[in-house]
Enzyme design. Structure first.
Site, short mmCIF file in Angstrom:
data_model
loop_
_atom_site.label_atom_id
_atom_site.label_comp_id
_atom_site.label_asym_id
_atom_site.label_seq_id
_atom_site.Cartn_x
_atom_site.Cartn_y
_atom_site.Cartn_z
N GLU A 1 -5.05 -5.00 10.52
CA GLU A 1 -3.85 -4.06 10.61
C GLU A 1 -4.28 -3.36 11.84
OE1 GLU A 1 -2.07 -2.83 6.69
OE2 GLU A 1 -3.91 -1.64 6.76
N GLU B 1 -6.30 4.43 8.02
CA GLU B 1 -6.09 5.96 7.65
C GLU B 1 -7.43 6.65 7.13
OE1 GLU B 1 -2.34 5.51 5.40
OE2 GLU B 1 -1.66 4.75 7.45
N GLY C 1 2.99 -1.28 4.04
CA GLY C 1 3.08 -0.18 3.79
C GLY C 1 4.52 0.57 3.43
N GLY C 2 5.34 1.12 4.52
CA GLY C 2 6.76 1.50 4.24
C GLY C 2 7.62 0.73 3.56
N SER D 1 4.01 -2.29 10.20
CA SER D 1 5.47 -2.31 10.39
C SER D 1 6.08 -4.00 10.02
CB SER D 1 5.68 -2.02 11.84
OG SER D 1 5.58 -0.77 11.86
N HIS E 1 -9.19 1.07 5.12
CA HIS E 1 -7.81 1.16 5.61
C HIS E 1 -8.09 2.16 6.84
CE1 HIS E 1 -3.59 2.43 6.29
NE2 HIS E 1 -3.60 1.33 5.78
N GLY F 1 3.08 2.08 10.62
CA GLY F 1 4.10 3.25 10.49
C GLY F 1 4.62 3.38 11.55
N ASN G 1 0.98 -1.12 0.14
CA ASN G 1 -0.08 -0.06 -0.14
C ASN G 1 0.94 1.10 0.02
OD1 ASN G 1 -1.73 2.06 0.50
ND2 ASN G 1 -2.36 1.36 2.41
N TRP G 2 0.92 2.12 -0.96
CA TRP G 2 2.08 3.09 -1.26
C TRP G 2 1.29 4.34 -0.66
CZ3 TRP G 2 3.88 2.74 -7.13
CH2 TRP G 2 4.92 1.52 -6.99
N LYS G 3 0.12 4.23 -0.31
CA LYS G 3 -0.58 5.56 0.42
C LYS G 3 -0.26 6.67 -0.44
CE LYS G 3 0.20 3.18 4.61
NZ LYS G 3 0.13 2.98 6.16
P1 13P Z 1 3.48 0.48 7.56
O1 13P Z 1 3.95 -1.26 6.89
O2 13P Z 1 4.15 1.30 7.08
O3 13P Z 1 3.40 0.02 8.99
O4 13P Z 1 1.80 0.57 7.14
C1 13P Z 1 0.97 -0.52 7.14
C2 13P Z 1 -0.16 -0.31 6.21
O5 13P Z 1 -1.00 0.71 6.77
C3 13P Z 1 -0.42 -1.00 5.08
O6 13P Z 1 -1.85 -0.78 4.64
#
Ligand code: 13P
Length: 251
Positions: A168, A98, A232-233, A211, A96, A174, A10-12
């Protein structure tokens, strides 16, 4: 034979078309011959056409980070299922954390988004997870049941075949603070148990997110009821994401 795995990024709000092209070209050799891993990237809307153009010959799936339930209309800032399918998107995320916690999306809105995607044969990665205060108050199971429960009035067994669930925990996203094996096992079991209570269909694959990195994924992917990760990251950098794919293939 190894169980099928899913490693989705997920590149956000990262990687416009130029950077997306760079990362995807680095991922290309890695996704060429996979035995039991499906790889996907949820890219920002503006990068989807470029990402799709570059992956036409690849097994890598490209998806959106959200979708609206109506086909068109006065919904500024939103994208419909038909629009995503017109450009060839393979999947979308919904719910998600967020979207839930920064943008105030409710369980009902997220259910409408999810059902709209599934009804039109778009794969949906439906995200659930508890806040730290909910975990500390012993409410994790209840939160997961409420989030999934919102789908049930309209979620048929047939529709659920095209769904993936991503667990999640919000406090692990994050933050570099990955959930412990026991916490992941328990939450995934909660979802499997609840699913068995409310549906006759097989439980969708459940991915862990929060993470995930090349340092912790080998342990996570081997846990019961874990079918992969939503990352994510570590999905932003081809080298790290490639390592996750390799770990999935080895497990
Ligand atoms: P991180 O891997 O950066 O913690 O993010 C997880 C995430 O929200 C994937 O959708």
């Amino acid at each position: 034979m190894s169980k099928h795995h899913y490693v989705y990024g997920n590149w956000k709000m990262n990687h416009g078309p130029a950077k997306a092209a760079e990362v995807l070209s680095e991922l290309e050799p890695v996704t060429e011959k996979l035995s039991h891993t499906t790889v996907g990237i949820a890219a920002p809307a503006v990068s989807l056409p470029k990402a799709l153009e570059l992956t036409t010959a690849s097994a890598l799936k490209v998806g959106s980070q959200n979708v609206h339930w109506e086909e068109s209309g006065a919904f500024t800032g939103e994208i419909s299922v038909g629009m995503l399918q017109e450009i060839g998107c393979d999947f979308t995320l919904t719910g998600h954390s967020e979207r839930r916690h920064i943008f105030g999306e409710t369980d009902q809105m997220i259910a409408k988004r999810t059902i709209a995607g599934l009804s039109k044969n778009l794969e949906v990665v439906f995200c659930v997870g508890e806040l730290l205060e909910e975990r500390e108050a012993g409410k994790t199971t209840e939160v997961l049941q409420t989030q999934i429960g919102a789908l049930l009035p309209e979620l048929t067994a047939e529709l659920s075949k095209n769904m993936i669930i991503a667990y999640e925990p919000v406090w692990a996203i994050g933050t570099g603070k990955v959930a412990g094996a026991e916490e992941i096992l328990q939450a995934h079991k909660d979802i499997v148990d609840y699913w068995a209570e409310v549906s006759d269909a097989p439980c969708p694959p459940i991915l862990y997110g929060g993470s995930v990195s090349p340092d912790n994924f080998a342990e996570i992917i081997r846990l019961d009821n874990v079918s992969g990760a939503l990352v994510g990251g570590a999905s932003l950098v081809a080298e790290k994401f490639s390592k996750l794919i390799a770990i999935s293939e080895e497990a």
